[in-house]
Design a protein around this motif. Structure first.
Motif, short mmCIF file in Angstrom:
data_model
loop_
_atom_site.label_atom_id
_atom_site.label_comp_id
_atom_site.label_asym_id
_atom_site.label_seq_id
_atom_site.Cartn_x
_atom_site.Cartn_y
_atom_site.Cartn_z
N ILE A 1 0.84 -1.21 0.00
CA ILE A 1 0.00 0.00 0.00
C ILE A 1 0.88 1.26 0.00
N LEU A 2 1.95 1.25 0.79
CA LEU A 2 2.84 2.42 0.83
C LEU A 2 3.58 2.61 -0.50
N ILE A 3 4.04 1.52 -1.11
CA ILE A 3 4.71 1.62 -2.41
C ILE A 3 3.74 2.12 -3.46
N GLU A 4 2.51 1.62 -3.41
CA GLU A 4 1.50 2.09 -4.35
C GLU A 4 1.22 3.58 -4.16
N THR A 5 1.27 4.04 -2.93
CA THR A 5 1.08 5.46 -2.65
C THR A 5 2.14 6.30 -3.34
N PHE A 6 3.40 5.86 -3.27
CA PHE A 6 4.47 6.59 -3.93
C PHE A 6 4.31 6.56 -5.45
N ILE A 7 3.90 5.42 -5.99
CA ILE A 7 3.69 5.32 -7.44
C ILE A 7 2.55 6.23 -7.88
N LEU A 8 1.48 6.27 -7.09
CA LEU A 8 0.37 7.17 -7.43
C LEU A 8 0.81 8.63 -7.37
N TYR A 9 1.69 8.96 -6.44
CA TYR A 9 2.22 10.33 -6.36
C TYR A 9 3.05 10.67 -7.59
N ILE A 10 3.87 9.73 -8.02
CA ILE A 10 4.71 9.96 -9.20
C ILE A 10 3.84 10.12 -10.45
N ASN A 11 2.76 9.34 -10.53
CA ASN A 11 1.86 9.42 -11.68
C ASN A 11 0.84 10.56 -11.57
#
Length: 116
Positions: free
Chosen positions: A74-84
């Protein structure tokens, strides 16, 4: 920059901020993550109740590992969503992470019965 230089280097100035026309489906996003969390917890709980002896501790450790891996995802996905630049879904993940951390704290206090 000068207009002639812009034309020479084919630089186009676009002052519009590109915003996605699609609105993210927040309910679907949160339900998928919650379903994985609940299914894993119920599955491990069923196995723990059907086993006995030292097996229970082993399954509890595996269940703890499942929750850690799920939370890190979930935390990694949060960073990916921020980058996108999908800020709405990122915020949903952050709120969801905070709620899950509060639930983990309540479970910790309940299991270990802290006396103040």
């Amino acid at each position: 920059m000068d207009n002639e230089l812009r034309e020479l280097f084919e630089i186009k100035e676009d002052h519009k901020i590109k915003v996605s026309e699609e609105k993210p489906n927040i309910a679907k996003h949160i339900l998928i993550r919650l379903a994985i969390f609940i299914a894993g917890t119920i599955g491990f709980t069923a196995v723990i109740f059907s086993s006995g002896g030292w097996d229970v501790i082993g399954y509890l450790i595996i269940m703890f590992g499942f929750h850690v891996i799920w939370f890190v995802y979930i935390l990694i996905e949060t960073f990916i969503l921020y980058i996108n630049k999908k800020y709405i879904l990122r915020n949903v993940n952050l709120i969801f992470s905070a709620v899950v951390l509060i639930l983990y704290c309540i479970a910790y206090i309940t299991v270990f019965n802290i006396q103040l």
